[in-house]
Each structure stands twice: as C-alpha cells, then as structure tokens.
Design a protein around this motif. Sequence first.
Motif, mmCIF file in Angstrom:
data_model
loop_
_atom_site.group_PDB
_atom_site.id
_atom_site.type_symbol
_atom_site.label_atom_id
_atom_site.label_comp_id
_atom_site.label_asym_id
_atom_site.label_seq_id
_atom_site.Cartn_x
_atom_site.Cartn_y
_atom_site.Cartn_z
ATOM 1 N N THR A 127 96.831 -98.159 74.176
ATOM 2 C CA THR A 127 96.747 -99.155 73.166
ATOM 3 C C THR A 127 95.430 -100.033 73.599
ATOM 4 O O THR A 127 95.156 -101.032 73.062
ATOM 5 N N GLU A 128 94.701 -99.515 74.646
ATOM 6 C CA GLU A 128 93.431 -100.085 75.093
ATOM 7 C C GLU A 128 92.350 -100.059 73.861
ATOM 8 O O GLU A 128 92.314 -98.647 73.275
ATOM 9 N N ILE A 129 91.937 -101.114 73.295
ATOM 10 C CA ILE A 129 91.101 -101.114 72.094
ATOM 11 C C ILE A 129 89.537 -100.567 72.754
ATOM 12 O O ILE A 129 89.154 -101.493 73.412
ATOM 13 N N PRO A 130 89.093 -99.562 72.364
ATOM 14 C CA PRO A 130 87.696 -99.254 72.572
ATOM 15 C C PRO A 130 86.803 -100.379 72.045
ATOM 16 O O PRO A 130 86.966 -100.948 70.942
ATOM 17 N N PRO A 131 85.809 -100.808 72.924
ATOM 18 C CA PRO A 131 84.835 -101.934 72.721
ATOM 19 C C PRO A 131 84.214 -101.651 71.017
ATOM 20 O O PRO A 131 84.128 -102.786 70.490
ATOM 21 N N ALA A 132 83.933 -100.235 70.870
ATOM 22 C CA ALA A 132 83.239 -99.927 69.802
ATOM 23 C C ALA A 132 83.971 -100.397 68.541
ATOM 24 O O ALA A 132 83.652 -100.897 67.390
ATOM 25 N N LEU A 133 85.293 -100.319 68.614
ATOM 26 C CA LEU A 133 86.063 -100.477 67.468
ATOM 27 C C LEU A 133 86.582 -101.830 67.383
ATOM 28 O O LEU A 133 86.263 -102.273 66.142
ATOM 29 N N LYS A 134 86.478 -102.679 68.441
ATOM 30 C CA LYS A 134 86.707 -103.984 68.375
ATOM 31 C C LYS A 134 85.400 -104.706 67.497
ATOM 32 O O LYS A 134 85.874 -105.597 66.724
ATOM 33 N N SER A 135 84.343 -104.498 67.837
ATOM 34 C CA SER A 135 83.200 -104.918 67.513
ATOM 35 C C SER A 135 82.975 -104.387 65.924
ATOM 36 O O SER A 135 82.082 -105.153 65.117
ATOM 37 N N SER A 136 83.508 -103.358 65.481
ATOM 38 C CA SER A 136 83.190 -102.935 64.104
ATOM 39 C C SER A 136 84.450 -103.179 63.038
ATOM 40 O O SER A 136 84.468 -102.831 61.840
ATOM 41 N N ILE A 137 85.480 -103.837 63.544
ATOM 42 C CA ILE A 137 86.680 -103.827 62.817
ATOM 43 C C ILE A 137 86.520 -104.676 61.423
ATOM 44 O O ILE A 137 87.010 -104.377 60.501
ATOM 45 N N GLN A 138 85.598 -105.764 61.554
ATOM 46 C CA GLN A 138 85.431 -106.504 60.362
ATOM 47 C C GLN A 138 84.699 -105.507 59.203
ATOM 48 O O GLN A 138 85.093 -105.651 58.191
ATOM 49 N N HIS A 139 83.672 -104.679 59.753
ATOM 50 C CA HIS A 139 83.086 -103.892 58.804
ATOM 51 C C HIS A 139 84.072 -102.900 58.223
ATOM 52 O O HIS A 139 83.880 -102.634 56.981
ATOM 53 N N ILE A 140 84.737 -102.339 59.117
ATOM 54 C CA ILE A 140 85.942 -101.499 58.613
ATOM 55 C C ILE A 140 86.813 -102.020 57.563
ATOM 56 O O ILE A 140 87.219 -101.300 56.590
#
Length: 136
Positions: free
Chosen positions: A97-110
Amino acid sequence: MKILQYGNEYLDSLLEGNPESLAYLFHTRIVKWNEPLVSEDECTYGLFNDVEESIKPYIAFDLIPAALDILHSCKKPSEIDCALWLLLGLIESTQTTEIPPALKSSIQHINELAKSSGESQINTVKSISEYYRNGL
C-alpha cells in the motif's frame, strides 16, 4: 483467451520491467478489444490478466509511472477505461500500500479524466483510492 494472444511478443520484456513493452502491449490489445473485460466461452477475464498473474510485485510498482503515461495519452473514454484497469491491475500486483510518488502527483488529473469519461472510470479510480485505504 484469444484476446490475450495479441501483444504476447511484448509480455516477456514487460515482465522484466520494460516500460515500452507495457505501452506496446496496451496499444496492441486495445486495437483488437477496446474494453477492460473480455467475455468468451462462459468465462470473463481482464484484458491484462496475464500481466497481473505473472508480474513480480516490485516490477509492477516500477511500471506504475509507465501505466500513468499510457493513461495520460488516452483520449477516448474506452481507452481511458482500459488504461485505468491496467493501472489498477498493476497497483494490486504490487502487493503493497506504499503509494508510488508518480501516482500521488497524478491523482488529481486521474480524477478529472475519470469524471469526464464516465461512471465506470469513476468507479475504477475509487477502487484505486480504496486500495491505498483512501490515502491518495
């Protein structure tokens, strides 16, 4: 599982962590079947089940940025749907459940992509968020 034969030539390289092979496999399959689920011979499976079943957790984690690149390049709701399912499958395959940094920074766009695409996409993003215990 005839659909899973398409793009098979990229599978070994993908399972070794090659991000280009992930993109090639994705695009090869969505040309043949533009839905995240496949139903044939009284069986339903995901378009990328073979990847999810075979990939090592650390490689799945490392390929999440490549899956995000694929998602961000999609224009049609059906492509976005397939890309979100690919992303969710990789996320679940990480077994962390470690959140990849790229996912964290993209979640709003997703979230914005999903809202503009449809209910199915919104539900997939919700599943991604729930996987991380709503930590995104």
